[in-house]
Write a protein that holds these residues in place. Structure first.
Motif, PDB file in Angstrom:
ATOM      1  N   GLY A 287       0.825  -1.214   0.000  1.00 36.10           N
ATOM      2  CA  GLY A 287       0.000   0.000   0.000  1.00 36.10           C
ATOM      3  C   GLY A 287       0.854   1.256   0.000  1.00 36.10           C
ATOM      4  N   ILE A 288       1.883   1.257   0.831  1.00 33.55           N
ATOM      5  CA  ILE A 288       2.777   2.424   0.874  1.00 33.55           C
ATOM      6  C   ILE A 288       3.459   2.618  -0.483  1.00 33.55           C
ATOM      7  CG2 ILE A 288       4.894   3.305   1.924  1.00 33.55           C
ATOM      8  CD1 ILE A 288       3.981   1.799   4.502  1.00 33.55           C
ATOM      9  N   ALA A 289       3.898   1.506  -1.087  1.00 32.19           N
ATOM     10  CA  ALA A 289       4.536   1.602  -2.409  1.00 32.19           C
ATOM     11  C   ALA A 289       3.555   2.146  -3.452  1.00 32.19           C
ATOM     12  CB  ALA A 289       5.052   0.228  -2.834  1.00 32.19           C
ATOM     13  N   ALA A 290       2.287   1.753  -3.338  1.00 33.16           N
ATOM     14  CA  ALA A 290       1.283   2.256  -4.291  1.00 33.16           C
ATOM     15  C   ALA A 290       1.131   3.771  -4.156  1.00 33.16           C
ATOM     16  CB  ALA A 290      -0.056   1.558  -4.045  1.00 33.16           C
ATOM     17  N   LEU A 291       1.075   4.258  -2.917  1.00 32.31           N
ATOM     18  CA  LEU A 291       0.952   5.715  -2.730  1.00 32.31           C
ATOM     19  C   LEU A 291       2.215   6.437  -3.186  1.00 32.31           C
ATOM     20  CD1 LEU A 291      -0.896   6.190   0.687  1.00 32.31           C
ATOM     21  CD2 LEU A 291      -1.795   6.443  -1.629  1.00 32.31           C
ATOM     22  N   GLU A 292       3.365   5.855  -2.938  1.00 36.96           N
ATOM     23  CA  GLU A 292       4.608   6.496  -3.392  1.00 36.96           C
ATOM     24  C   GLU A 292       4.684   6.532  -4.914  1.00 36.96           C
ATOM     25  OE1 GLU A 292       7.526   4.238  -1.266  1.00 36.96           O
ATOM     26  OE2 GLU A 292       7.454   5.567   0.496  1.00 36.96           O
ATOM     27  N   ASP A 293       4.185   5.487  -5.567  1.00 39.04           N
ATOM     28  CA  ASP A 293       4.111   5.502  -7.041  1.00 39.04           C
ATOM     29  C   ASP A 293       3.224   6.653  -7.518  1.00 39.04           C
ATOM     30  OD1 ASP A 293       5.682   3.259  -7.100  1.00 39.04           O
ATOM     31  OD2 ASP A 293       4.072   1.869  -7.635  1.00 39.04           O
ATOM     32  N   MET A 294       2.111   6.843  -6.829  1.00 40.31           N
ATOM     33  CA  MET A 294       1.193   7.918  -7.217  1.00 40.31           C
ATOM     34  C   MET A 294       1.828   9.292  -6.985  1.00 40.31           C
ATOM     35  SD  MET A 294      -2.374   6.299  -5.722  1.00 40.31           S
ATOM     36  CE  MET A 294      -3.388   7.733  -6.101  1.00 40.31           C
ATOM     37  N   LEU A 295       2.515   9.441  -5.863  1.00 41.49           N
ATOM     38  CA  LEU A 295       3.177  10.727  -5.589  1.00 41.49           C
ATOM     39  C   LEU A 295       4.225  11.029  -6.655  1.00 41.49           C
ATOM     40  CD1 LEU A 295       3.593  10.407  -1.712  1.00 41.49           C
ATOM     41  CD2 LEU A 295       2.174  12.081  -2.900  1.00 41.49           C
ATOM     42  N   ALA A 296       4.961  10.001  -7.086  1.00 43.81           N
ATOM     43  CA  ALA A 296       5.986  10.202  -8.113  1.00 43.81           C
ATOM     44  C   ALA A 296       5.370  10.627  -9.441  1.00 43.81           C
ATOM     45  CB  ALA A 296       6.801   8.926  -8.293  1.00 43.81           C
ATOM     46  N   MET A 297       4.161  10.150  -9.712  1.00 45.77           N
ATOM     47  CA  MET A 297       3.474  10.487 -10.968  1.00 45.77           C
ATOM     48  C   MET A 297       2.938  11.906 -10.984  1.00 45.77           C
ATOM     49  SD  MET A 297       3.182   8.657 -13.700  1.00 45.77           S
ATOM     50  CE  MET A 297       1.700   9.454 -14.346  1.00 45.77           C
ATOM     51  N   ASN A 298       2.741  12.502  -9.806  1.00 47.09           N
ATOM     52  CA  ASN A 298       2.081  13.810  -9.743  1.00 47.09           C
ATOM     53  C   ASN A 298       2.782  14.854 -10.601  1.00 47.09           C
ATOM     54  OD1 ASN A 298       0.158  12.770  -8.072  1.00 47.09           O
ATOM     55  ND2 ASN A 298       0.947  13.705  -6.188  1.00 47.09           N
ATOM     56  N   GLU A 299       4.098  14.740 -10.732  1.00 47.45           N
ATOM     57  CA  GLU A 299       4.875  15.720 -11.503  1.00 47.45           C
ATOM     58  C   GLU A 299       4.475  15.736 -12.976  1.00 47.45           C
ATOM     59  OE1 GLU A 299       9.630  16.618 -12.499  1.00 47.45           O
ATOM     60  OE2 GLU A 299       9.040  14.993 -11.134  1.00 47.45           O
ATOM     61  N   PHE A 300       3.936  14.630 -13.458  1.00 49.01           N
ATOM     62  CA  PHE A 300       3.662  14.507 -14.895  1.00 49.01           C
ATOM     63  C   PHE A 300       2.156  14.467 -15.209  1.00 49.01           C
ATOM     64  CE2 PHE A 300       7.576  12.092 -13.851  1.00 49.01           C
ATOM     65  CZ  PHE A 300       8.472  13.058 -14.289  1.00 49.01           C
ATOM     66  N   LEU A 301       1.357  14.931 -14.266  1.00 51.62           N
ATOM     67  CA  LEU A 301      -0.098  14.930 -14.467  1.00 51.62           C
ATOM     68  C   LEU A 301      -0.593  16.285 -14.954  1.00 51.62           C
ATOM     69  CD1 LEU A 301      -1.381  12.973 -11.322  1.00 51.62           C
ATOM     70  CD2 LEU A 301      -0.817  12.097 -13.603  1.00 51.62           C
ATOM     71  N   HIS A 302      -1.757  16.257 -15.576  1.00 57.01           N
ATOM     72  CA  HIS A 302      -2.451  17.490 -15.968  1.00 57.01           C
ATOM     73  C   HIS A 302      -2.687  18.344 -14.720  1.00 57.01           C
ATOM     74  CE1 HIS A 302      -5.679  20.083 -17.462  1.00 57.01           C
ATOM     75  NE2 HIS A 302      -5.475  19.626 -18.695  1.00 57.01           N
ATOM     76  N   PRO A 303      -2.513  19.663 -14.825  1.00 58.96           N
ATOM     77  CA  PRO A 303      -2.665  20.506 -13.627  1.00 58.96           C
ATOM     78  C   PRO A 303      -4.055  20.448 -13.000  1.00 58.96           C
ATOM     79  CG  PRO A 303      -2.425  21.834 -15.630  1.00 58.96           C
ATOM     80  CD  PRO A 303      -2.080  20.436 -15.997  1.00 58.96           C
ATOM     81  N   ASP A 304      -5.059  20.024 -13.763  1.00 57.72           N
ATOM     82  CA  ASP A 304      -6.412  19.919 -13.197  1.00 57.72           C
ATOM     83  C   ASP A 304      -6.700  18.538 -12.612  1.00 57.72           C
ATOM     84  OD1 ASP A 304      -6.867  22.514 -13.961  1.00 57.72           O
ATOM     85  OD2 ASP A 304      -7.931  21.987 -15.812  1.00 57.72           O
ATOM     86  N   ALA A 305      -5.690  17.689 -12.530  1.00 57.76           N
ATOM     87  CA  ALA A 305      -5.918  16.324 -12.036  1.00 57.76           C
ATOM     88  C   ALA A 305      -6.511  16.311 -10.630  1.00 57.76           C
ATOM     89  CB  ALA A 305      -4.610  15.529 -12.053  1.00 57.76           C
ATOM     90  N   PHE A 306      -6.199  17.338  -9.833  1.00 55.03           N
ATOM     91  CA  PHE A 306      -6.683  17.384  -8.451  1.00 55.03           C
ATOM     92  C   PHE A 306      -8.117  17.897  -8.338  1.00 55.03           C
ATOM     93  CE2 PHE A 306      -2.248  16.746  -7.886  1.00 55.03           C
ATOM     94  CZ  PHE A 306      -2.090  16.146  -6.649  1.00 55.03           C
ATOM     95  N   SER A 307      -8.693  18.307  -9.461  1.00 52.80           N
ATOM     96  CA  SER A 307     -10.085  18.779  -9.426  1.00 52.80           C
ATOM     97  C   SER A 307     -10.947  18.122 -10.507  1.00 52.80           C
ATOM     98  CB  SER A 307     -10.130  20.303  -9.602  1.00 52.80           C
ATOM     99  OG  SER A 307      -9.543  20.677 -10.846  1.00 52.80           O
ATOM    100  N   PHE A 308     -10.381  17.180 -11.259  1.00 54.95           N
ATOM    101  CA  PHE A 308     -11.144  16.560 -12.352  1.00 54.95           C
ATOM    102  C   PHE A 308     -12.418  15.890 -11.842  1.00 54.95           C
ATOM    103  CE2 PHE A 308      -7.438  15.775 -15.496  1.00 54.95           C
ATOM    104  CZ  PHE A 308      -7.883  16.800 -16.312  1.00 54.95           C
ATOM    105  N   THR A 309     -13.493  16.041 -12.623  1.00 52.85           N
ATOM    106  CA  THR A 309     -14.656  15.174 -12.533  1.00 52.85           C
ATOM    107  C   THR A 309     -14.641  14.313 -13.780  1.00 52.85           C
ATOM    108  OG1 THR A 309     -16.054  16.719 -13.753  1.00 52.85           O
ATOM    109  CG2 THR A 309     -15.949  16.971 -11.340  1.00 52.85           C
ATOM    110  N   TRP A 310     -15.646  13.400 -13.897  1.00 49.78           N
ATOM    111  CA  TRP A 310     -15.706  12.612 -15.117  1.00 49.78           C
ATOM    112  C   TRP A 310     -15.691  13.516 -16.355  1.00 49.78           C
ATOM    113  CZ3 TRP A 310     -19.901   9.291 -12.496  1.00 49.78           C
ATOM    114  CH2 TRP A 310     -19.340   8.095 -12.048  1.00 49.78           C
ATOM    115  N   SER A 311     -16.595  14.497 -16.371  1.00 46.04           N
ATOM    116  CA  SER A 311     -16.783  15.279 -17.586  1.00 46.04           C
ATOM    117  C   SER A 311     -15.583  16.171 -17.873  1.00 46.04           C
ATOM    118  CB  SER A 311     -18.068  16.109 -17.492  1.00 46.04           C
ATOM    119  OG  SER A 311     -18.026  16.964 -16.371  1.00 46.04           O
ATOM    120  N   SER A 312     -15.018  16.826 -16.863  1.00 43.71           N
ATOM    121  CA  SER A 312     -13.879  17.713 -17.137  1.00 43.71           C
ATOM    122  C   SER A 312     -12.651  16.909 -17.562  1.00 43.71           C
ATOM    123  CB  SER A 312     -13.564  18.582 -15.919  1.00 43.71           C
ATOM    124  OG  SER A 312     -13.229  17.808 -14.792  1.00 43.71           O
ATOM    125  N   ASN A 313     -12.490  15.721 -17.015  1.00 46.77           N
ATOM    126  CA  ASN A 313     -11.389  14.853 -17.434  1.00 46.77           C
ATOM    127  C   ASN A 313     -11.557  14.447 -18.894  1.00 46.77           C
ATOM    128  OD1 ASN A 313     -10.625  11.855 -17.969  1.00 46.77           O
ATOM    129  ND2 ASN A 313      -9.192  12.476 -16.364  1.00 46.77           N
TER     130      ASN A 313
END
Length: 522
Positions: A287-313
């Motif tokens: 579980g910790i490794a899964a969260l760390e993988d997600m944190l590492a990906m944050n640098e390469f995500l769309h800036p709206d990833a933290f507010s996306f809904t289905w439709s906006s995504n």
């Protein structure tokens, strides 16, 4: 159809399959033999072949229609009221006139936001108004709704009228056939929406020869869709170009959606949500490794990833603002259509969710069947048999294949014939390649928390994963806090009840996932 014509019908079906009848003559002959134009037309177009298609229609669909006719004839209330999530009506409206004209039944839809439907059902358990006949929840609602007495156990009806849920050619794909419809081995609802997440990539960037050479030189393997989470990370980093408004991935980090991104990674590492005694297992190294993988990906995500809904995504991907996206099948449909995916139509390559590498070096492919609407029958309905008939008719192999491609609805493929023997409309909507991807992914899916208290477990996990992604908690603290919240929910709901449901749910997982998680020994 007249009894003495059945032999002639079978002969006509065989002759059509053998190419000895034109479609026009086939339709005319079937009409003479008393088969409705609707059925004859569907049979003539089915990729199953006329004999098999007629058997399917004659089975689940015709039995449901016969039941509907009998129930409608004796019903004093000539309206069937459906509680449905907002945005799902497009798959149901094409049949309103048929029910009105041929059965005298008015279909009335009451739309509520999808996050409210579960609560509406629980309120009905107390109020007992009889407002709803058919209710359309996700699979997570069935345990609580059954235990609260607000919906029928459908088992006896399915044994009597056989919706062919488990048919080897046109049944619901296993294991979704079990974990999205059954509660403790009993049928609680009929699935009408094959919700699972798959991975989309922009094929025009994969096919770019300059990018292909640069990527292979840098990584030592060919540019392609990612087969593992490590390759997914490498691709996101390689394609990420924020100066051009183009991002590595549009993966969700927003509240309500972010737990699914964690759950997907967790099961790919061979971990389920609980062990065989209902102790939470996600606050583990995996579980910790899964969260760390997600944190590492944050640098390469769309800036709206933290507010996306289905439709906006979906809109952002369709506008061409990213290379990859993790989406439900509706996201693929959305991105494929020129009107909603102007930058992505004809430029999508999809794949099953990436695998992770287990300790013994093997790759584990695991999908996530998340959400998934279905039809349930209210115990306070004035016409429960009619309500059940509607559910079976709408989810029958042929009607469901017709309903899914309509726009303006959530319904996505869930039966084998939808994916492996699709109609032309299904092919036009999804493509042959993506339907095969959906099937390959679905056979390895793990469900949501389809347990008593399921929404509470899911919300507790979502809060803590989101807290980690926004930086307010470290991975270990977030998962330990979620585990403590899970224990409180379990004590309140009842350990014995939840454990029984969890063990039943875990028995229906794909063998590689059962083996990797140890559930094969439970």
């Amino acid at each position: 159809m007249r009894q003495h014509d059945q032999g002639k019908v079978q002969t006509t079906l065989r002759r059509f399959d053998e190419g000895k009848l034109s479609r026009r003559k086939f339709l005319r002959d079937m009409s003479i033999l008393g088969v409705s134009a609707f059925v004859a037309n569907a049979v003539s177009l089915s990729p199953l072949g006329a004999v098999k298609a007629f058997a399917a229609i004659h089975g689940a669909e015709e039995r449901a229609w016969d039941l509907a006719k009998a129930a409608a004839a004796k019903a004093e209330k000539k309206t069937l009221t459906l509680l449905i999530p907002t945005g799902s009506i497009g798959n149901m409206t094409p049949y309103v006139e048929k029910w009105k004209n041929e059965l005298g039944i008015t279909l009335e839809f009451i739309e509520e936001p999808d996050e409210v439907v579960h609560t509406k059902g629980m309120q009905e358990a107390v109020a007992r108004t009889g407002t709803y006949d058919v209710m359309m929840p996700t699979a997570m609602s069935y345990p609580d709704w059954i235990d609260a007495g607000v919906i029928y156990d459908l088992t006896e009806w399915t044994e009597q009228h056989d919706p062919e849920l488990f048919h080897p050619e046109w049944g619901v794909v296993f294991p979704a056939s079990h974990h999205a419809q059954l509660y403790n081995g009993r049928v609680a609802g009929l699935l009408n929406d094959g919700d699972q997440i798959t991975l989309l990539c922009r094929s025009d960037h994969l096919d770019n020869p300059d990018k292909a050479k640069t990527f292979e030189d840098a990584h030592g393997y060919k540019l392609d869709v990612p087969h593992t989470w490590k390759e997914y990370y490498n691709l996101a980093k390689f394609m990420h170009n924020p100066s051009e408004g183009f991002y590595g991935s549009l993966e969700y980090r927003s509240p309500y959606y972010v737990k699914w991104m964690f759950m997907q990674r967790l099961i790919s590492k061979g971990r389920l949500y609980f062990d065989n005694e209902l102790n939470p297992t996600f606050n583990s190294d995996e579980g910790i490794a899964a969260l760390e993988d997600m944190l590492a990906m944050n640098e390469f995500l769309h800036p709206d990833a933290f507010s996306f809904t289905w439709s906006s995504n979906y809109n952002a991907f369709g506008r061409g603002e990213g290379f990859m996206n993790i989406v439900w099948p509706s996201g693929y449909k959305y991105s494929k259509a020129p009107s909603t995916g102007p930058a992505t139509t004809g430029k999508i390559r999809a794949t099953v969710m990436p695998a992770d590498t287990l300790a013994d070096g093997t790759l584990l492919y695991a999908g996530l069947f998340c959400w998934g609407y279905g039809y349930a029958v209210s115990r306070y309905s004035a016409n429960p048999e009619l309500a059940y008939a509607y559910a079976q008719w709408m989810t029958s192999p042929t009607i469901s294949a017709d309903a899914i491609p309509y726009l303006g609805g959530y319904s996505d493929p869930y039966r084998r014939n939808h994916m492996l023997a699709p109609t032309q409309r299904l092919v036009d909507t999804y493509s042959v390649e993506y339907l095969q991807t959906l099937y390959d992914n679905m056979v390895n899916t793990v469900p949501d928390f389809c347990l008593p208290g399921g929404f509470e477990y899911q919300d507790a996990l979502d809060r803590e994963v989101n807290a980690c992604m926004t930086g307010s908690k470290r991975p270990k603290q977030a998962l330990d806090d979620a585990a403590r919240a899970f224990e409180r929910i379990t004590r309140r709901v009842g350990r014995e009840k939840v454990l029984k449901s969890w063990l039943a749910l875990s028995k229906n997982l794909a063998d590689p996932i059962r083996k990797a998680s140890g559930a094969d020994k439970w």
